[in-house]
Structure formats: C-alpha cells, structure tokens
Design an enzyme around this catalytic site. Structure first.
Site, PDB file in Angstrom:
ATOM      1  N   HIS A 111       0.820  -1.222   0.000  1.00 14.32           N
ATOM      2  CA  HIS A 111       0.000   0.000   0.000  1.00 14.32           C
ATOM      3  C   HIS A 111       0.852   1.270   0.000  1.00 14.32           C
ATOM      4  CE1 HIS A 111      -3.705  -2.336   1.758  1.00 14.32           C
ATOM      5  NE2 HIS A 111      -3.460  -2.616   0.500  1.00 14.32           N
ATOM      6  N   CYS A 122       5.532  12.901 -13.101  1.00 18.09           N
ATOM      7  CA  CYS A 122       6.769  12.118 -13.278  1.00 18.09           C
ATOM      8  C   CYS A 122       6.623  10.722 -12.676  1.00 18.09           C
ATOM      9  CB  CYS A 122       7.961  12.813 -12.637  1.00 18.09           C
ATOM     10  SG  CYS A 122       8.158  14.520 -13.149  1.00 18.09           S
TER      11      CYS A 122
HETATM   12  N1  APR Z   1      -1.575  -7.287  17.827  1.00 10.41           N
HETATM   13  C1  APR Z   1      -2.042  -7.855  16.698  1.00 10.41           C
HETATM   14  N2  APR Z   1      -3.151  -7.436  16.069  1.00 10.41           N
HETATM   15  C2  APR Z   1      -3.820  -6.408  16.613  1.00 10.41           C
HETATM   16  C3  APR Z   1      -3.387  -5.741  17.780  1.00 10.41           C
HETATM   17  C4  APR Z   1      -2.206  -6.238  18.402  1.00 10.41           C
HETATM   18  N3  APR Z   1      -1.725  -5.688  19.522  1.00 10.41           N
HETATM   19  N4  APR Z   1      -4.264  -4.749  18.070  1.00 10.41           N
HETATM   20  C5  APR Z   1      -5.207  -4.792  17.103  1.00 10.41           C
HETATM   21  N5  APR Z   1      -4.955  -5.804  16.233  1.00 10.41           N
HETATM   22  C6  APR Z   1      -5.708  -6.218  15.057  1.00 10.41           C
HETATM   23  C7  APR Z   1      -7.205  -6.005  15.164  1.00 10.41           C
HETATM   24  O1  APR Z   1      -7.808  -7.095  15.817  1.00 10.41           O
HETATM   25  C8  APR Z   1      -7.611  -5.897  13.705  1.00 10.41           C
HETATM   26  O2  APR Z   1      -7.942  -7.172  13.196  1.00 10.41           O
HETATM   27  O3  APR Z   1      -5.299  -5.432  13.970  1.00 10.41           O
HETATM   28  C9  APR Z   1      -6.343  -5.414  13.001  1.00 10.41           C
HETATM   29  C10 APR Z   1      -6.425  -4.005  12.465  1.00 10.41           C
HETATM   30  O4  APR Z   1      -7.377  -3.963  11.440  1.00 10.41           O
HETATM   31  P1  APR Z   1      -7.560  -2.675  10.520  1.00 10.41           P
HETATM   32  O5  APR Z   1      -7.626  -1.472  11.374  1.00 10.41           O
HETATM   33  O6  APR Z   1      -8.688  -2.963   9.613  1.00 10.41           O
HETATM   34  O7  APR Z   1      -6.161  -2.595   9.723  1.00 10.41           O
HETATM   35  P2  APR Z   1      -5.696  -3.411   8.446  1.00 10.41           P
HETATM   36  O8  APR Z   1      -6.350  -4.743   8.371  1.00 10.41           O
HETATM   37  O9  APR Z   1      -4.220  -3.355   8.404  1.00 10.41           O
HETATM   38  O10 APR Z   1      -6.285  -2.500   7.288  1.00 10.41           O
HETATM   39  C11 APR Z   1      -6.019  -2.865   5.959  1.00 10.41           C
HETATM   40  O11 APR Z   1      -7.144  -0.952   5.147  1.00 10.41           O
HETATM   41  O12 APR Z   1      -7.624   1.213   5.616  1.00 10.41           O
HETATM   42  C12 APR Z   1      -6.887   0.389   4.792  1.00 10.41           C
HETATM   43  O13 APR Z   1      -4.947   0.789   3.552  1.00 10.41           O
HETATM   44  C13 APR Z   1      -5.402   0.629   4.871  1.00 10.41           C
HETATM   45  O14 APR Z   1      -3.610  -0.983   4.922  1.00 10.41           O
HETATM   46  C14 APR Z   1      -4.873  -0.649   5.465  1.00 10.41           C
HETATM   47  C15 APR Z   1      -5.936  -1.665   5.080  1.00 10.41           C
END
Ligand code: APR
Length: 236
Positions: A111, A122
């Site tokens: 991402h 560019c």
């Molecule tokens: N350790 C591991 N996982 C954790 C922790 C922790 N301490 N705390 C929270 N989580 C988990 C949550 O349970 C949740 O499943 O991290 C996850 C975060 O989810 P999102 O906020 O949806 O993030 P992500 O899945 O990385 O989002 C994906 O969405 O908004 C876009 O481009 C953005 O890259 C991002 C993509």
C-alpha cells in the site's frame, strides 16, 4: 508446530502489528479513520478535491510514525528472516517503516510508504519525511512543477507489484498473517489463494479477522506476545 525452519514463509502484516508501537489501527473505536471519512483523505477523488486536507492527514501520520519505535513483534520477524534468508518474504499493508527499522530486509509495502512522495506527472517516488500542513506549504515537483502526492495506494488504486506478491505466494509453503482485519482486498484474499494451493495458513491477532474461517490455525493474542512465542518455537 504450524511450520518449521525448512518452510518458505510468506508473511502478511497489517496495522495490528504496529498497534503496540502506538500507531492507531484503522477500524474500531479510536481508529485512524475516526474523525476522517476514508473518501475525504484516502482516494484519488479526495486528492483532487482537497490536497491540503490529504497532506494534513498524511503529515500527521508521518509525525506519529517518526515518533514510534519497532516493537518485539517487528523484531521477531526480522530475526526469523535472518534464519530463513530468501525463504522469507514480508508483504505489509502498513505504510510505516517499523519493519525496516527492526531490521527486516525483504519487505514489500503493497500500500505504499509514508516516507516517500511522488510527482503526479513524473510518477517517480523519492524519500520525503517533510510535514505539509498549510495550503502555502504544498510540495511541487522540482522538475515539472506539478503537484507532489504521498506515495500511498489509495482506495480505488492498484496495490504495488501484485505480480511479485503472487509469485511469492505461489512458492510459499506457509502463509502467516498478523494483525489485519481481513476486510481490504486483495490482501484479504491471500488466504484463499493459499488454500487453493493447499499450503498451511496461520493467523495471529487478538480477535478473529473477518476471513477467520479460511485459516487452518488462529493464534489469539497481541502480536507482541503471540508472535515471538510462535516464531521461537520454530527456531528452537
Ligand atoms: N496485535 C495484533 N493485532 C492487533 C493488535 C495487536 N496488539 N491490536 C489490534 N490488532 C488487530 C485487530 O484485531 C484488527 O484485526 O489489527 C487489526 C487491524 O485492522 P484494521 O484497522 O482494519 O487494519 P488493516 O487490516 O491493516 O487495514 C487494511 O485498510 O484502511 C486500509 O490501507 C489501509 O492498509 C490498510 C488496510
């Protein structure tokens, strides 16, 4: 033991791995999107409508990431990479640089990255840690004077080097997914590709992701506790 040192490991990380470093995840209360609508700050349309707001949002994220430190989950991945060498591949949805600062070398930011920008014409990314918070500050390309945008893959854009990702997924023997809600594709679909290939799939995080039923194994716990334990059992 979900895998061994003879495996070829494909790791996918999400915002959860950086949560204990103090960086907000996206979804849920207190999440990064709280107070912002995704369409206002993370789409090509948002950029065209209000580049100042977009740069304020990413400047805030740059500031937070600059102040954060890698945690022991990032470090555990860097250590296992030392042992697996090129049988290790780390694909992250995160745009922070905590994997690199923990020592990871084979990292792909699907991402984009917070600390690069690129000219809209560019299109060549360059390192950039500056904060742009006012309309008069907004960066312009030194070559062609066109606007410079964050090197981030926004909703509606195609993640970087999907070909390379699928190539790695195709030759992995284990898919290890850490700290992602399983709500954003194509990353949320990697586990289904892994299932089609019949390779082992493991999820690590404090709660089940949306695609939990697709994993062979789910290790419930914070990445800083569960991941070092899991990876230690692999190397001992
Ligand atoms: N350790 C591991 N996982 C954790 C922790 C922790 N301490 N705390 C929270 N989580 C988990 C949550 O349970 C949740 O499943 O991290 C996850 C975060 O989810 P999102 O906020 O949806 O993030 P992500 O899945 O990385 O989002 C994906 O969405 O908004 C876009 O481009 C953005 O890259 C991002 C993509």
């Amino acid at each position: 033991m979900p895998f061994t040192l003879h495996d070829r490991l494909f790791v996918l990380t999400g915002a959860g791995i950086s949560a204990e470093s103090g960086l907000a995840t996206f979804r849920g209360s207190g999440g990064l999107w709280n107070g912002y609508r995704v369409e206002e700050v993370a789409t090509p349309e948002a950029w065209l409508a209000d580049p100042e707001l977009v740069w304020r949002f990413y400047s805030m994220r740059r500031r937070d990431a600059l102040a954060a430190q890698p945690n022991i989950a990032h470090i555990a991945l860097a250590e296992i990479e030392q042992q697996l060498g090129n049988r290790f591949y780390l694909c992250t949805q995160n745009v922070d640089d905590l994997h690199e600062r923990a020592g990871s070398q084979r990292v792909h930011h699907m991402h984009g990255t917070l600390f690069e920008s690129r000219c809209v014409h560019c299109n060549v990314p360059f390192p950039d840690k500056a904060l742009y918070t006012a309309a008069t500050d907004l960066p312009l390309c030194l070559q062609c004077n066109a606007p410079v945008r964050p090197h981030i893959v926004w909703f509606g854009e195609i993640p970087l080097d999907m070909e390379g990702i699928y190539r790695e997924l195709d030759r992995a023997t284990v898919l290890l997914v850490v700290g992602t809600s399983g709500s954003v594709y194509p990353a949320a679909g990697f586990v289904h590709i892994a299932n089609q290939r019949g390779i082992r799939t493991v999820y690590v995080g404090p709660e089940e992701p949306l695609n939990a039923e697709a994993f062979d194994e789910t290790v419930l716990g914070s990445a800083i506790v569960a991941l070092p334990t899991l990876l230690k059992s692999l190397s001992s």
